[in-house]
Design a protein around this motif. Structure first.
Motif, PDB file in Angstrom:
ATOM      1  N   GLN A 211      67.715  61.909   1.110  1.00 15.62           N
ATOM      2  CA  GLN A 211      68.169  63.286   1.347  1.00 15.62           C
ATOM      3  C   GLN A 211      67.820  64.125   0.137  1.00 15.62           C
ATOM      4  O   GLN A 211      68.127  63.763  -0.998  1.00 15.62           O
ATOM      5  CB  GLN A 211      69.678  63.304   1.598  1.00 15.62           C
ATOM      6  N   ASP A 212      67.155  65.245   0.415  1.00 16.35           N
ATOM      7  CA  ASP A 212      66.746  66.200  -0.610  1.00 16.35           C
ATOM      8  C   ASP A 212      67.836  67.270  -0.742  1.00 16.35           C
ATOM      9  O   ASP A 212      68.729  67.347   0.094  1.00 16.35           O
ATOM     10  CB  ASP A 212      65.416  66.830  -0.143  1.00 16.35           C
ATOM     11  N   HIS A 213      67.756  68.067  -1.776  1.00 15.55           N
ATOM     12  CA  HIS A 213      68.678  69.196  -1.991  1.00 15.55           C
ATOM     13  C   HIS A 213      67.808  70.393  -2.318  1.00 15.55           C
ATOM     14  O   HIS A 213      67.418  70.574  -3.469  1.00 15.55           O
ATOM     15  CB  HIS A 213      69.645  68.886  -3.131  1.00 15.55           C
ATOM     16  N   LYS A 214      67.483  71.194  -1.299  1.00 15.67           N
ATOM     17  CA  LYS A 214      66.443  72.214  -1.481  1.00 15.67           C
ATOM     18  C   LYS A 214      66.930  73.466  -2.192  1.00 15.67           C
ATOM     19  O   LYS A 214      66.182  74.080  -2.935  1.00 15.67           O
ATOM     20  CB  LYS A 214      65.854  72.596  -0.118  1.00 15.67           C
ATOM     21  N   ALA A 215      68.185  73.851  -1.953  1.00 18.46           N
ATOM     22  CA  ALA A 215      68.672  75.101  -2.553  1.00 18.46           C
ATOM     23  C   ALA A 215      68.893  74.903  -4.052  1.00 18.46           C
ATOM     24  O   ALA A 215      69.193  73.797  -4.511  1.00 18.46           O
ATOM     25  CB  ALA A 215      69.962  75.533  -1.872  1.00 18.46           C
ATOM     26  N   THR A 225      64.077  75.714  -3.298  1.00 19.49           N
ATOM     27  CA  THR A 225      63.175  75.244  -4.356  1.00 19.49           C
ATOM     28  C   THR A 225      62.302  74.145  -3.753  1.00 19.49           C
ATOM     29  O   THR A 225      62.430  73.820  -2.575  1.00 19.49           O
ATOM     30  CB  THR A 225      63.978  74.614  -5.505  1.00 19.49           C
ATOM     31  N   GLY A 226      61.487  73.525  -4.580  1.00 22.06           N
ATOM     32  CA  GLY A 226      60.740  72.344  -4.129  1.00 22.06           C
ATOM     33  C   GLY A 226      61.651  71.151  -3.897  1.00 22.06           C
ATOM     34  O   GLY A 226      61.245  70.170  -3.271  1.00 22.06           O
ATOM     35  N   GLY A 227      62.886  71.241  -4.373  1.00 18.17           N
ATOM     36  CA  GLY A 227      63.841  70.123  -4.240  1.00 18.17           C
ATOM     37  C   GLY A 227      64.501  69.872  -5.584  1.00 18.17           C
ATOM     38  O   GLY A 227      63.820  69.590  -6.561  1.00 18.17           O
ATOM     39  N   LEU A 268      53.989  59.409   6.604  1.00 17.70           N
ATOM     40  CA  LEU A 268      54.498  60.521   7.410  1.00 17.70           C
ATOM     41  C   LEU A 268      55.940  60.797   7.005  1.00 17.70           C
ATOM     42  O   LEU A 268      56.793  59.909   7.036  1.00 17.70           O
ATOM     43  CB  LEU A 268      54.425  60.188   8.904  1.00 17.70           C
ATOM     44  N   TYR A 269      56.164  62.030   6.611  1.00 15.02           N
ATOM     45  CA  TYR A 269      57.484  62.501   6.187  1.00 15.02           C
ATOM     46  C   TYR A 269      58.020  63.338   7.335  1.00 15.02           C
ATOM     47  O   TYR A 269      57.426  64.359   7.678  1.00 15.02           O
ATOM     48  CB  TYR A 269      57.271  63.324   4.924  1.00 15.02           C
ATOM     49  N   VAL A 270      59.096  62.890   7.944  1.00 13.30           N
ATOM     50  CA  VAL A 270      59.699  63.661   9.021  1.00 13.30           C
ATOM     51  C   VAL A 270      60.966  64.311   8.469  1.00 13.30           C
ATOM     52  O   VAL A 270      61.921  63.616   8.131  1.00 13.30           O
ATOM     53  CB  VAL A 270      60.020  62.770  10.237  1.00 13.30           C
ATOM     54  N   TYR A 284      56.981  68.331   9.658  1.00 11.21           N
ATOM     55  CA  TYR A 284      56.279  67.106   9.262  1.00 11.21           C
ATOM     56  C   TYR A 284      55.596  67.381   7.938  1.00 11.21           C
ATOM     57  O   TYR A 284      55.029  68.456   7.735  1.00 11.21           O
ATOM     58  CB  TYR A 284      55.160  66.772  10.244  1.00 11.21           C
ATOM     59  N   ASN A 285      55.602  66.382   7.057  1.00 10.80           N
ATOM     60  CA  ASN A 285      54.708  66.400   5.906  1.00 10.80           C
ATOM     61  C   ASN A 285      53.864  65.142   6.019  1.00 10.80           C
ATOM     62  O   ASN A 285      54.324  64.130   6.559  1.00 10.80           O
ATOM     63  CB  ASN A 285      55.481  66.426   4.589  1.00 10.80           C
ATOM     64  N   VAL A 286      52.653  65.207   5.503  1.00 15.22           N
ATOM     65  CA  VAL A 286      51.724  64.091   5.725  1.00 15.22           C
ATOM     66  C   VAL A 286      51.535  63.278   4.453  1.00 15.22           C
ATOM     67  O   VAL A 286      50.483  62.720   4.192  1.00 15.22           O
ATOM     68  CB  VAL A 286      50.377  64.601   6.275  1.00 15.22           C
ATOM     69  N   ARG A 287      52.627  63.200   3.681  1.00 17.81           N
ATOM     70  CA  ARG A 287      52.614  62.598   2.340  1.00 17.81           C
ATOM     71  C   ARG A 287      54.048  62.269   1.985  1.00 17.81           C
ATOM     72  O   ARG A 287      54.975  62.638   2.702  1.00 17.81           O
ATOM     73  CB  ARG A 287      52.058  63.635   1.378  1.00 17.81           C
ATOM     74  N   PHE A 288      54.219  61.587   0.843  1.00 19.32           N
ATOM     75  CA  PHE A 288      55.559  61.310   0.349  1.00 19.32           C
ATOM     76  C   PHE A 288      56.239  62.612  -0.095  1.00 19.32           C
ATOM     77  O   PHE A 288      55.576  63.539  -0.536  1.00 19.32           O
ATOM     78  CB  PHE A 288      55.491  60.395  -0.876  1.00 19.32           C
ATOM     79  N   GLY A 289      57.557  62.632  -0.016  1.00 21.38           N
ATOM     80  CA  GLY A 289      58.323  63.778  -0.490  1.00 21.38           C
ATOM     81  C   GLY A 289      58.434  63.791  -1.999  1.00 21.38           C
ATOM     82  O   GLY A 289      58.328  62.763  -2.665  1.00 21.38           O
ATOM     83  N   ASP A 290      58.653  64.972  -2.530  1.00 22.57           N
ATOM     84  CA  ASP A 290      58.914  65.143  -3.959  1.00 22.57           C
ATOM     85  C   ASP A 290      60.127  66.049  -4.055  1.00 22.57           C
ATOM     86  O   ASP A 290      60.025  67.206  -3.654  1.00 22.57           O
ATOM     87  CB  ASP A 290      57.687  65.793  -4.619  1.00 22.57           C
ATOM     88  N   PRO A 291      61.287  65.574  -4.440  1.00 21.10           N
ATOM     89  CA  PRO A 291      61.570  64.385  -5.247  1.00 21.10           C
ATOM     90  C   PRO A 291      61.988  63.117  -4.497  1.00 21.10           C
ATOM     91  O   PRO A 291      62.400  62.158  -5.150  1.00 21.10           O
ATOM     92  CB  PRO A 291      62.735  64.858  -6.114  1.00 21.10           C
ATOM     93  N   GLU A 292      61.884  63.039  -3.181  1.00 21.77           N
ATOM     94  CA  GLU A 292      62.380  61.852  -2.474  1.00 21.77           C
ATOM     95  C   GLU A 292      61.720  60.552  -2.950  1.00 21.77           C
ATOM     96  O   GLU A 292      62.322  59.475  -2.909  1.00 21.77           O
ATOM     97  CB  GLU A 292      62.143  61.991  -0.965  1.00 21.77           C
ATOM     98  N   THR A 293      60.445  60.652  -3.373  1.00 21.41           N
ATOM     99  CA  THR A 293      59.716  59.453  -3.787  1.00 21.41           C
ATOM    100  C   THR A 293      60.336  58.780  -5.016  1.00 21.41           C
ATOM    101  O   THR A 293      60.249  57.554  -5.165  1.00 21.41           O
ATOM    102  CB  THR A 293      58.253  59.843  -4.118  1.00 21.41           C
TER     103      THR A 293
HETATM  104  N1  GLY Z   1      61.137  67.520  -0.929  1.00 18.60           N
HETATM  105  C1  GLY Z   1      60.453  68.272   0.030  1.00 18.60           C
HETATM  106  C2  GLY Z   1      59.031  67.977   0.164  1.00 18.60           C
HETATM  107  O1  GLY Z   1      58.494  67.074  -0.442  1.00 18.60           O
HETATM  108  O2  GLY Z   1      58.375  68.665   0.933  1.00 18.60           O
END
Ligand code: GLY
Ligand code: AMP
Length: 428
Positions: A211-215, A225-227, A268-270, A284-293
């Motif tokens: 789980q990301d925290h975008k705000a 934000t980007g996370g 695949l990032y859903v 959808y993102n087609v890569r790992f999340g940042d900062p989820e990775t």
């Molecule tokens: N954390 C959101 C993203 O990677 O798009």
């Protein structure tokens, strides 16, 4: 094996850190990298948006595998170039990367395949936008079609804000060409969850939920934000919900892409909204999340390399990753002013002290090394990441490490992971 890694953020630092722990990895080479990645990898020069140049580099280095961090090189066709030359690379082709590269493609794809997502209309001009503006009530979500570095989504609270935003997008003022077409979408309520899978085009491997925290501010207030931090904890999703997401969302997505002639190989990032009516795809993102990775790589107890290799060889059905019990938490330390105009070049203190705490790793997102001293060089500067026997324990360890870090103007959220703690209370 030598690995070439494309990208230069906190996500890529976590990937480099994890790959370097593999007994089978002789060396990691990174373009453009950053000051943290330079601790794990050799930095190479080049333009990651130039597929031929990157393929030349992989050939010169004799890289056995190339891993792509961000979306832009994928949309630019780096995988197509590597595949044409028979070079192993982890990521989708340009055609499959459209799931992230075009919001309109993604939404229409979901409609074609019955994948649950928010109701929407596509708008090509201001006239069309004006007619449709009120049809989902307010707030309403406006999404630029193309890649917009995280700035392409606006939640408009009322009609006048929606009208101003649509015209700023459609005239190219807000996010340039990316906004010339847009999606108008119903606002959904719920908790966001990141569901990440690896796919080799036929088989899928689900990774633990994050789980990301975008705000930018605590309590999910303030601009996106980007996370600002993320955590990885199995309790984010029940086994039933996980099954439902795989069967109703992930499988139809992968089967749909294969049926449309663009089989998806890669990460695949859903991005999901867990609404009262069930999970809905936000993006959808087609890569790992940042900062989820960052928390994901810290929880992966087994080698990352075989998982990435399985993506390229079509053998994901045999992959058996091991995940550490408990949870991991990453807190982003950001520059003063971020996500607006932010300050740079502030000396950073305390990284070593933070990393002296058990299990803690400080991933660099935007830093520069000068004369043995780290300086800030980005909006998100560091991702302070810690494991714990429980989510509560991981949060405490991450924030104990955050206390060690200092630079002028630094700010971070104080509530990363709190939703997870509340969920445990609610769920008993
Ligand atoms: N954390 C959101 C993203 O990677 O798009
Ligand atoms: P996206 O890039 O499409 O995920 O949008 C970025 C962020 O905007 C998401 O992570 C959500 O926080 C928010 N968002 C996007 N679509 C919606 C929606 N339909 N309802 C509510 N929030 C949304």
């Amino acid at each position: 094996m030598k690995i070439l890694l494309l990208g230069g953020g906190g996500r890529e630092h976590a990937l480099a850190w994890k790959l370097r722990q593999s007994a089978r990895v002789e060396g990691v080479y990174a373009v453009p990298g950053n000051a943290g990645i330079a601790q794990e990898a050799q930095i190479e020069q080049g333009d990651i948006l130039n597929p031929a140049q990157m393929a030349d580099l992989a050939q010169r280095l004799q890289a056995g595998l190339t891993m792509v961090g961000p979306e832009a090189p994928l949309v630019a066709g780096v995988v197509d170039e590597f595949e044409a030359r028979g070079l192993p690379i982890v990521g989708p082709t340009c055609a499959a990367a459209l799931l992230e590269g075009s919001k309109i493609f993604a939404k229409e794809f979901m409609r074609r395949h019955g994948i649950p997502t928010a109701d929407f209309v596509v708008c090509h001009g201001t006239g069309e936008a004006r007619i449709n503006l009120g049809c989902f009530g307010f707030p309403v979500v406006l999404k630029a079609d193309g890649l917009a570095a995280g700035k392409g989504v606006v939640v408009a609270q009322n009609a006048s804000e929606a009208e101003a935003t649509t015209s700023a997008m459609l005239t190219g003022q807000l996010v340039g060409e990316a906004g010339r077409r847009l999606v108008l979408e119903r606002f959904l309520q719920g908790e966001e969850v990141t569901f990440t899978v690896l796919s080799d085009g036929r088989n899928l491997l689900a990774l633990p939920p994050t789980q990301d925290h975008k705000a930018v501010f605590d309590g999910d207030r303030g601009p996106n934000t980007g996370g600002m931090g993320a955590y990885c904890d199995d309790d984010i999703l029940s086994p039933q919900l996980t099954r439902r997401i795989i069967e109703n969302i992930v499988r139809p997505t992968l089967e749909g892409m294969a049926a449309e002639g663009a089989p998806f190989r890669g990460v695949l990032y859903v991005g999901l909204m867990m609404t009262a009516a069930g999970p809905r795809v936000l993006e959808y993102n087609v890569r790992f999340g940042d900062p989820e990775t960052q928390p994901l790589m810290m929880r992966l107890a087994s080698d990352l390399l075989p998982l990435l290799e399985a993506v390229t060889t079509g053998t994901l059905d045999r992959a058996r990753p091991e995940w550490a019990p408990g949870a991991t938490v990453c807190v982003a330390a950001a520059s003063g002013g971020y996500p607006g105009e932010y300050q740079r070049d502030k000396p950073i203190t305390g990284i070593e002290d933070a990393e002296a705490l058990a299990g803690v790793k400080v991933f660099h997102a935007g830093t520069r090394l000068r004369d043995g001293q780290y300086f800030t060089a980005g909006g998100r500067v560091l991702g302070i990441t810690a494991p714990g026997a429980s989510l509560r324990d991981a949060i405490a360890r991450a924030y104990a490490a955050v206390e060690k870090i200092g630079f002028e103007g630094v700010h971070c959220r104080r509530d990363i992971g709190r939703k997870g703690l509340n969920r445990q209370v609610a769920g008993g």
